[in-house]
Design a protein around this motif. Structure first.
Motif, PDB file in Angstrom:
ATOM      1  N   PHE A  95       0.837  -1.188   0.000  1.00  0.00           N
ATOM      2  CA  PHE A  95       0.000   0.000   0.000  1.00  0.00           C
ATOM      3  C   PHE A  95       0.882   1.253   0.000  1.00  0.00           C
ATOM      4  N   PRO A  96       0.585   2.308  -0.746  1.00  0.00           N
ATOM      5  CA  PRO A  96      -0.634   2.580  -1.516  1.00  0.00           C
ATOM      6  C   PRO A  96      -0.546   2.161  -2.988  1.00  0.00           C
ATOM      7  N   PHE A  97       0.593   1.511  -3.387  1.00  0.00           N
ATOM      8  CA  PHE A  97       0.724   1.140  -4.798  1.00  0.00           C
ATOM      9  C   PHE A  97      -0.289   0.070  -5.204  1.00  0.00           C
ATOM     10  N   SER A  98      -0.689  -0.745  -4.232  1.00  0.00           N
ATOM     11  CA  SER A  98      -1.640  -1.805  -4.559  1.00  0.00           C
ATOM     12  C   SER A  98      -3.030  -1.274  -4.879  1.00  0.00           C
ATOM     13  N   ILE A 101      -3.927  -1.454  -8.448  1.00  0.00           N
ATOM     14  CA  ILE A 101      -4.160  -2.802  -8.957  1.00  0.00           C
ATOM     15  C   ILE A 101      -5.475  -3.376  -8.451  1.00  0.00           C
ATOM     16  N   CYS A 102      -5.848  -3.043  -7.233  1.00  0.00           N
ATOM     17  CA  CYS A 102      -7.015  -3.664  -6.604  1.00  0.00           C
ATOM     18  C   CYS A 102      -8.329  -3.016  -7.023  1.00  0.00           C
ATOM     19  N   PHE A 103      -8.309  -1.751  -7.353  1.00  0.00           N
ATOM     20  CA  PHE A 103      -9.547  -1.073  -7.716  1.00  0.00           C
ATOM     21  C   PHE A 103      -9.643  -0.993  -9.234  1.00  0.00           C
ATOM     22  N   LYS A 104     -10.774  -1.490  -9.733  1.00  0.00           N
ATOM     23  CA  LYS A 104     -11.039  -1.495 -11.168  1.00  0.00           C
ATOM     24  C   LYS A 104     -12.311  -0.696 -11.446  1.00  0.00           C
ATOM     25  N   VAL A 105     -12.393  -0.194 -12.657  1.00  0.00           N
ATOM     26  CA  VAL A 105     -13.527   0.623 -13.065  1.00  0.00           C
ATOM     27  C   VAL A 105     -14.090   0.049 -14.361  1.00  0.00           C
ATOM     28  N   VAL A 106     -15.407  -0.100 -14.400  1.00  0.00           N
ATOM     29  CA  VAL A 106     -16.108  -0.493 -15.628  1.00  0.00           C
ATOM     30  C   VAL A 106     -17.083   0.615 -16.002  1.00  0.00           C
ATOM     31  N   SER A 107     -17.276   0.793 -17.297  1.00  0.00           N
ATOM     32  CA  SER A 107     -18.128   1.870 -17.793  1.00  0.00           C
ATOM     33  C   SER A 107     -19.600   1.522 -17.609  1.00  0.00           C
ATOM     34  N   GLU A 108     -20.441   2.483 -17.980  1.00  0.00           N
ATOM     35  CA  GLU A 108     -21.886   2.305 -17.856  1.00  0.00           C
ATOM     36  C   GLU A 108     -22.397   1.164 -18.732  1.00  0.00           C
ATOM     37  N   TYR A 109     -21.756   0.944 -19.867  1.00  0.00           N
ATOM     38  CA  TYR A 109     -22.199  -0.083 -20.809  1.00  0.00           C
ATOM     39  C   TYR A 109     -21.470  -1.413 -20.620  1.00  0.00           C
ATOM     40  N   GLU A 110     -20.756  -1.588 -19.503  1.00  0.00           N
ATOM     41  CA  GLU A 110     -19.996  -2.814 -19.257  1.00  0.00           C
ATOM     42  C   GLU A 110     -20.399  -3.431 -17.924  1.00  0.00           C
TER      43      GLU A 110
END
Length: 352
Positions: A95-98, A101-110
């Motif tokens: 932490f905080p580099f992880s 890697i640990c948080f991901k984002v997907v769009s409204e259409y995914e």
């Protein structure tokens, strides 16, 4: 809020099932008066009907994954627990580099389907927005929910009346269930393309050439229903199918063009004959009207001269009535008869 798992449905059914304790004080019928016993019997019977209706209502709840069996609620083994603990420890140490890697984002259409140590995580597909994954133990697969279109390669199809045609189409589909699209089929896009080409050949093989050329909307709807039914277990919804072009062989095109030209010529001859018949009837009626009045013929003659002079022609033809030529014709016929009689007498005398 994600739909409950099958295990949670079973837990609810066991808690609300008839015969389980509710925490309320139970009153025995022996300690009540006859009137109170009858009221207690009616209340107990009504309460039993409510429990039965509630049980039936829960049992008819639809399965969250429509019959898709997963191991998301199974207990984790020792190796899985140890790997998860090590992954959490690595995340804390880095932490905080992880965080990146640990948080991901997907769009409204995914939507994202997450697997932990090969098992589907509970809660269904994630998204849209931010979600959390553990490094080294979690894998996620993003699924696009937008409508996708693709061209079906040109297919040579033998129609029902033994005519070879080349047909191509376009298919529009989207993902309706991300879990099925990831778990039930290896590559939903490639599978849908192959199935569309096969369905196109199967549907067109049951139609005549005239139906292929005139009933494209019906054929497209039939293909769409067949594809939608076949791809439903994969979580794919086929929205629309359109036939783009129907290509005929060159020899068949020439034959059809010759047939159409012959049909047009036949219709033209029939129309011309009908016109001649109508015009002859009109001329007959006009001649009957003109013959009834001699002055009408003279007026028609003057009208004809007027129309000829309007065109600036150098040659004008004057028609003469046959009545004016009748005396001359009679005299010429008499002279010819006399000459013939003299010639006959002369030949007779010479013979004697």
């Amino acid at each position: 809020m994600h739909p409950a798992s099958p295990h949670q449905h079973r837990t609810r059914l066991n808690i609300n099932a008839p015969g389980t304790g509710t925490g309320q004080t139970q009153t025995t019928p022996d300690t009540l008066s006859p009137q109170q016993q009858q009221q207690h019997h009616h209340q107990h019977h009504h309460h039993g009907q409510q429990q039965q209706q509630h049980t039936v209502q829960i049992s008819s709840t639809t399965h969250p994954y429509q019959g898709l069996k997963t191991s998301e609620n199974d207990e984790m083994g020792c190796v899985e627990l140890l790997a998860t603990a090590i992954s959490v420890l690595i995340m804390i140490l880095t932490f905080p580099f992880s965080v990146f890697i640990c948080f991901k984002v997907v769009s409204e259409y995914e939507r994202a389907v997450i697997f932990r140590m090969g098992r589907l995580r509970s809660g269904g597909a994630r998204g849209p927005g931010v979600f959390f994954v553990l490094p080294c133990v979690d894998d996620y697969y993003p699924v696009d929910l937008r409508t996708v279109s693709f061209d079906v390669p040109p297919q040579e199809v033998l129609s029902k009346d033994s005519v070879t045609v080349t047909v191509d189409a376009v298919v529009y589909y989207r993902i309706s269930d991300p879990l099925k699209a990831v778990i039930q089929v290896s590559n939903y896009s490639h599978s849908t393309r192959l199935l569309a080409a096969t369905t196109l050949r199967n549907v067109l093989g049951t139609r005549n050439l005239s139906e292929l050329l005139t009933e494209r909307e019906t054929i497209s709807h039939t293909m769409q229903m067949s594809l939608d039914e076949a791809t439903d277990p994969w979580g794919v919804k086929v929205e629309r199918v359109e036939i783009k072009d129907v290509s005929l062989p060159t020899a068949l095109q020439r034959a059809m063009a010759a047939e159409a030209e012959a049909a047009r010529e036949a219709r033209a001859k029939v129309i011309a004959a009908e016109g001649e018949m109508k015009s002859s009837r009109a001329l007959k009626e006009a001649s009957e009207i003109i013959s009834a009045s001699p002055s009408a013929l003279q007026l028609r003659y003057l009208q004809t001269l007027s129309s000829i002079s309007a065109e600036k022609n150098s040659t004008i033809i004057f028609p003469l009535p046959m009545e004016l030529l009748t005396p001359f014709l009679n005299s010429s016929n008499q002279l010819a008869a006399n000459a013939h009689a003299q010639l006959h007498r002369h030949q007779h005398q010479h013979h004697q």
